[in-house]
Design a protein around this motif. Structure first.
Motif, PDB file in Angstrom:
ATOM      1  N   ALA A 160      36.190   2.581  14.429  1.00 32.23           N
ATOM      2  CA  ALA A 160      35.622   3.387  13.343  1.00 32.23           C
ATOM      3  C   ALA A 160      36.296   3.187  11.988  1.00 32.23           C
ATOM      4  O   ALA A 160      35.737   3.599  10.968  1.00 32.23           O
ATOM      5  N   ALA A 161      37.491   2.559  11.944  1.00 34.71           N
ATOM      6  CA  ALA A 161      38.233   2.496  10.675  1.00 34.71           C
ATOM      7  C   ALA A 161      37.504   1.670   9.632  1.00 34.71           C
ATOM      8  O   ALA A 161      37.585   1.958   8.434  1.00 34.71           O
ATOM      9  N   GLY A 162      36.787   0.623  10.057  1.00 28.46           N
ATOM     10  CA  GLY A 162      36.095  -0.226   9.091  1.00 28.46           C
ATOM     11  C   GLY A 162      35.062   0.547   8.290  1.00 28.46           C
ATOM     12  O   GLY A 162      34.993   0.438   7.057  1.00 28.46           O
ATOM     13  N   ALA A 163      34.255   1.346   8.973  1.00 24.63           N
ATOM     14  CA  ALA A 163      33.228   2.135   8.284  1.00 24.63           C
ATOM     15  C   ALA A 163      33.862   3.156   7.339  1.00 24.63           C
ATOM     16  O   ALA A 163      33.438   3.310   6.186  1.00 24.63           O
ATOM     17  N   MET A 164      34.916   3.849   7.825  1.00 31.62           N
ATOM     18  CA  MET A 164      35.549   4.877   6.992  1.00 31.62           C
ATOM     19  C   MET A 164      36.211   4.263   5.760  1.00 31.62           C
ATOM     20  O   MET A 164      36.111   4.787   4.659  1.00 31.62           O
ATOM     21  N   LEU A 194      43.244  -6.043   4.863  1.00 31.97           N
ATOM     22  CA  LEU A 194      44.638  -5.816   5.286  1.00 31.97           C
ATOM     23  C   LEU A 194      44.737  -4.564   6.160  1.00 31.97           C
ATOM     24  O   LEU A 194      45.378  -4.580   7.217  1.00 31.97           O
ATOM     25  N   LEU A 195      44.093  -3.483   5.731  1.00 30.51           N
ATOM     26  CA  LEU A 195      44.192  -2.221   6.473  1.00 30.51           C
ATOM     27  C   LEU A 195      43.430  -2.270   7.793  1.00 30.51           C
ATOM     28  O   LEU A 195      43.954  -1.856   8.833  1.00 30.51           O
ATOM     29  N   SER A 196      42.217  -2.799   7.762  1.00 40.62           N
ATOM     30  CA  SER A 196      41.433  -2.835   9.008  1.00 40.62           C
ATOM     31  C   SER A 196      42.060  -3.801  10.009  1.00 40.62           C
ATOM     32  O   SER A 196      42.109  -3.519  11.214  1.00 40.62           O
ATOM     33  N   HIS A 197      42.594  -4.926   9.514  1.00 39.50           N
ATOM     34  CA  HIS A 197      43.232  -5.904  10.402  1.00 39.50           C
ATOM     35  C   HIS A 197      44.489  -5.322  11.051  1.00 39.50           C
ATOM     36  O   HIS A 197      44.792  -5.616  12.204  1.00 39.50           O
ATOM     37  N   ALA A 198      45.230  -4.502  10.306  1.00 39.72           N
ATOM     38  CA  ALA A 198      46.483  -3.956  10.836  1.00 39.72           C
ATOM     39  C   ALA A 198      46.242  -3.147  12.106  1.00 39.72           C
ATOM     40  O   ALA A 198      47.025  -3.225  13.058  1.00 39.72           O
ATOM     41  N   LEU A 199      45.160  -2.381  12.141  1.00 40.16           N
ATOM     42  CA  LEU A 199      44.905  -1.514  13.294  1.00 40.16           C
ATOM     43  C   LEU A 199      44.577  -2.314  14.553  1.00 40.16           C
ATOM     44  O   LEU A 199      45.213  -2.144  15.594  1.00 40.16           O
ATOM     45  N   PHE A 200      43.593  -3.213  14.467  1.00 39.75           N
ATOM     46  CA  PHE A 200      43.201  -3.889  15.708  1.00 39.75           C
ATOM     47  C   PHE A 200      44.188  -4.977  16.118  1.00 39.75           C
ATOM     48  O   PHE A 200      44.303  -5.294  17.294  1.00 39.75           O
ATOM     49  N   LYS A 201      44.959  -5.519  15.164  1.00 40.18           N
ATOM     50  CA  LYS A 201      45.944  -6.528  15.559  1.00 40.18           C
ATOM     51  C   LYS A 201      47.155  -5.864  16.228  1.00 40.18           C
ATOM     52  O   LYS A 201      47.725  -6.435  17.184  1.00 40.18           O
ATOM     53  N   ALA A 202      47.570  -4.695  15.755  1.00 39.69           N
ATOM     54  CA  ALA A 202      48.643  -3.969  16.445  1.00 39.69           C
ATOM     55  C   ALA A 202      48.197  -3.586  17.860  1.00 39.69           C
ATOM     56  O   ALA A 202      48.983  -3.675  18.813  1.00 39.69           O
ATOM     57  N   LEU A 203      46.931  -3.184  18.005  1.00 38.43           N
ATOM     58  CA  LEU A 203      46.397  -2.872  19.331  1.00 38.43           C
ATOM     59  C   LEU A 203      46.397  -4.105  20.233  1.00 38.43           C
ATOM     60  O   LEU A 203      46.750  -4.026  21.419  1.00 38.43           O
ATOM     61  N   LEU A 204      46.052  -5.252  19.675  1.00 38.13           N
ATOM     62  CA  LEU A 204      46.016  -6.489  20.462  1.00 38.13           C
ATOM     63  C   LEU A 204      47.409  -6.874  20.947  1.00 38.13           C
ATOM     64  O   LEU A 204      47.599  -7.285  22.105  1.00 38.13           O
ATOM     65  N   PHE A 205      48.399  -6.713  20.087  1.00 40.27           N
ATOM     66  CA  PHE A 205      49.782  -6.996  20.488  1.00 40.27           C
ATOM     67  C   PHE A 205      50.251  -6.020  21.574  1.00 40.27           C
ATOM     68  O   PHE A 205      50.982  -6.401  22.490  1.00 40.27           O
ATOM     69  N   MET A 206      49.872  -4.763  21.450  1.00 38.12           N
ATOM     70  CA  MET A 206      50.250  -3.783  22.471  1.00 38.12           C
ATOM     71  C   MET A 206      49.653  -4.148  23.830  1.00 38.12           C
ATOM     72  O   MET A 206      50.339  -4.078  24.859  1.00 38.12           O
TER      73      MET A 206
END
Length: 570
Positions: free
Chosen positions: A430-434, A296-308
Motif C-alpha cells: 500500500a505504500a506506493g499509492a499513499m 527511494l522511499l517505496s524501494h526501502a520498504l520492500f527491499k528491507a522485507l526481501l532481505f528479512m
C-alpha cells in the motif's frame, strides 16, 4: 534491550510521519539555528531543517530500523555480543538522522563519516578474513566520498557559510562552482555505489543479514541519493546531469546482468539494490528529484522485507546461501514465502504494488523525455533483467523439490523473525499509492502512444517467461554455458569491477600512498620540516647568543675573515 530500542524508534517514526503530514498539509518547513558558542566574531552554530522531505525520510528510516532491531532479537539470539550489535545499529540510526536533518555541509560530514565508520564496524562484525577484506573495501571506497565532501566544504566557504540550501541557485549560475557540484556528485556516487565504485556493495553482504536489511538496502546506500535530491537545483541542466544519467543507466544494466549469473542469495538482492540505485541516479540526471525521492522511499520498504525473508531462509536452511541448495520452500515456509513473493512482485513493478507507482512513472517520464536510444534500451533491458533474476530466484528457492537433505528444520515457527515482516509487507502493498498521493499530489501530464504506455508491462511478461524458459533449458543443456565461458564470467563478475577495485587499482593506490608517506611525511618534510627546523633554530639561537656576549675573540676572528676576503677580491 532490543525491545526497548524498537519501541522508542517506533514512537519516533510515528512522530516524524505525523509531522511530515502536517508539513505537507500546511506547506511549511522549519529551519532551526542554534548558536552553541560565540567567541569574538566567530560563532559555532548547529542548524536543522525540518520540512516534509526530511521528516518523511526520517520516519521511514526509524520505522525500518525498529523492525530490523526487533527482527535481530530472533536472528542474533545466540550471539554473545547482542548488546554490542544493538548499540552499533543505534549509532548507525543516529548518524543517519544527523545526515537527514542537516542543511549544513559540516554537520552532514559528521553524519556521513559516522555512517562509514559504523558500516565498517558492522561489516567486520563476524571477525574473519573475508569480512575484514569486505570491510576494508567498503571503508576505502567511501573515503573517496569523505574527501570530496571535505573539499566541497572548503569551496563553499567562498559564500561565507556552509548552509548550502541557501546557495543552490547561486551555485547553479556560477560557472566557477562547477567543481563544487562535481565533488558532491562524486561523494554521492561513492556512497550509493555507482560505477566505478560498485564493488563494495555486494562485498558488504559479509555483514549479518539484519544489517543488510537496514544499512545496505534502505539507509546507507540511499544517503548519496538523498544528498543529490537536496542538491539537485545546483545541477539543473548542467553536464553533471548527463553524467549521472549515463552512469546511473550503466550501473542499472550492469547490476541486473550480474544478478542473473549469481547464486548467492544475499548477493542477488544486493545487486538488485544496486540496480535500483542506478534507477534513482539516472532519474536525478533527468532533473526529477521528487520521483527519485518517491522511488527511494517505496524501494526501502520492500527491499528491507526481501532481505528479512532471505535472512529467515538462510537461518533455517543450515546457514546456506547458495540458492541451488534450496527449493520447495513454499511448502515448508509458507508465511516467509508469501512475504518474499510480495516483495518480489513490488520489486518487479507489478501493477498496484508499491514499486509500480514509482517505477512506472519513472519509465513513462523517461520515455517521454528527450533521451537517446542507448538510455532508452538500458531502461527497457534493466526492467526486463529485474523480472528475469526475480523469476530465477523464485524458481530456484521457492518452487521445485527440496535440496537440503534430510537433516533440516526449515519452518516459520519463530515469531520474532516473522512478526516484523507484517508491517513492511503492508508497506510493500500500500505504500506506493499513499506516497503517490502525498509526494505527487498534482498529476503528471504524460503523452505516450499505446505501445510506449504498455512497454513496461510487456517487458515484464516476456522477461518472466524468457527467464523461466532459459533456466529450465539450462538443466537440459547443463554444460552449454562453457561455450560462452568468457562472456558468462565477464557478465557475472560485475564487469571485473571487484578485481579492479582490489587487486589492481586499489592496491596500486595504496602502494603509491605508502611511497609518498615515506618520502614526504617521514622523509623530506620531516628532515626539512618540524624536526630539522627545531635543531636549526637552536643552533642559530646559540650562535646569536655568542655574538651578543661581547667576546673579543669573536670580533677578532670576524675582522680577520673579512680582511682575508678583501685581499682576495683585490
Amino acid at each position: 534491550m532490543y525491545l526497548t530500542s524498537m519501541v522508542f524508534l517506533l514512537l519516533g517514526s510515528s512522530t516524524s510521519l505525523l509531522m511530515a503530514l502536517f508539513s505537507l498539509y500546511k506547506s511549511v518547513g522549519y529551519f532551526i539555528e542554534w548558536e552553541i558558542i560565540s567567541t569574538n566574531s566567530n560563532s559555532v552554530v548547529m542548524t536543522l531543517i525540518l520540512d516534509w522531505m526530511s521528516l518523511l525520510f526520517l520516519g521511514f528510516v526509524m520505522l525500518i530500523s525498529s523492525m530490523v532491531i526487533y527482527y535481530s532479537g530472533g536472528y542474533m539470539e545466540g550471539d554473545s555480543n547482542m548488546n554490542r550489535f544493538v548499540y552499533l545499529v543505534l549509532m548507525f540510526v543516529v548518524s543517519m538522522v544527523a545526515l537527514i536533518i542537516s542543511p549544513n555541509l559540516i554537520s552532514i560530514l559528521l553524519g556521513w563519516d559516522g555512517l562509514g565508520l559504523v558500516s565498517y564496524c558492522l561489516v567486520i562484525y563476524y571477525q574473519n578474513e573475508k569480512s575484514g577484506a569486505a570491510g576494508m573495501l567498503t571503508a576505502l571506497s567511501n573515503r573517496v566520498g569523505d574527501v570530496a565532501i571535505l573539499l566541497a566544504i572548503s569551496l563553499l566557504s567562498v559564500y561565507g557559510g556552509w548552509n548550502f540550501v541557501f546557495y543552490l541557485n547561486s551555485i547553479c549560475n556560477d560557472i566557477s562552482m562547477g567543481l563544487l557540484s562535481f565533488l558532491v556528485v562524486l561523494a554521492a556516487m561513492t556512497k550509493s555505489a555507482q560505477i566505478p565504485f560498485s564493488a563494495w556493495l555486494p562485498a558488504a553482504m559479509a555483514a549479518p543479514t539484519p544489517v543488510s536489511a537496514l544499512v545496505h538496502s534502505s539507509t546507507l546506500v540511499t544517503a548519496g541519493v538523498y544528498l543529490l535530491v537536496r542538491f539537485e537545483p545546483a545541477m539543473h541542466g548542467s553536464k553533471l546531469s548527463q553524467l549521472l544519467l549515463l552512469l546511473g543507466g550503466t550501473t542499472m544494466f550492469m547490476a541486473g546482468l550480474g544478478a542473473n549469473f549469481e547464486y548467492d542469495l544475499k548477493k542477488i538482492i544486493a545487486l538488485s539494490t544496486l540496480s535500483q540505485l542506478g534507477v534513482m541516479m539516472s532519474v536525478l540526471g533527468f532533473g526529477l528529484a521528487d520521483l527519485a525521492f518517491f522511488h527511494l522511499l517505496s524501494h526501502a520498504l520492500f527491499k528491507a522485507l526481501l532481505f528479512m525473508c532471505a535472512g529467515v531462509i538462510i537461518h533455517s536452511a543450515k546457514d546456506y546461501q547458495d540458492i541451488r541448495m534450496m527449493g520447495g520452500l513454499s511448502k515448508l515456509m509458507p508465511l516467509t514465502t508469501f512475504y518474499m513473493n510480495l516483495a518480489n512482485l513490488a520489486l518487479c513493478g507489478m501493477p498496484f504494488m508499491a514499486g509500480f507507482y514509482s517505477k512506472d512513472l519513472i519509465l513513462e517520464m523517461a520515455f517521454m523525455g528527450s533521451i537517446n536510444y542507448i538510455s532508452f534500451f538500458m531502461y527497457v533491458f534493466a526492467t526486463g533483467l529485474t523480472v528475469c533474476y526475480t523469476a530465477r530466484l523464485v524458481y530456484y528457492s521457492i518452487t521445485g523439490g527440496f535440496n537440503m537433505g534430510s537433516l533440516h528444520s526449515v519452518n516459520d515457527e519463530s515469531s520474532l523473525l516473522t512478526n516484523p515482516m507484517l508491517l513492511l509487507a503492508l508497506g510493500a502493498v500500500a505504500a506506493g499509492a499513499m506516497l503517490s498521493w502525498l509526494i505527487v499530489p498534482y498529476p503528471y501530464v504524460i503523452c505516450l502512444s499505446g505501445f510506449y504506455k504498455m512497454v513496461g508491462v510487456i517487458c515484464m511478461c516476456f522477461s518472466c517467461l524468457g527467464g523461466l524458459c532459459y533456466y529450465l533449458g539450462s538443466f537440459l543443456f547443463i554444460l552449454n554455458s562453457l561455450n560462452y565461458y568468457k562472456a558468462v564470467v565477464f557478465s557475472g563478475s560485475m564487469w571485473f569491477l571487484p578485481f579492479l577495485s582490489t587487486q589492481n587499482l586499489m592496491f596500486q593506490f595504496l602502494l603509491n600512498g605508502l611511497y609518498l608517506h615515506k618520502m614526504g611525511d617521514q622523509g623530506w618534510f620531516e628532515n626539512k620540516g618540524g624536526h630539522n627546523l627545531h635543531s636549526s633554530l637552536m643552533k642559530s639561537s646559540v650562535l646569536l647568543e655568542k655574538m651578543q656576549d661581547n667576546s673579543i675573540k669573536l670580533y677578532m676572528m670576524t675582522f680577520l675573515f673579512w680582511a682575508v676576503v678583501s685581499i682576495i677580491i683585490m
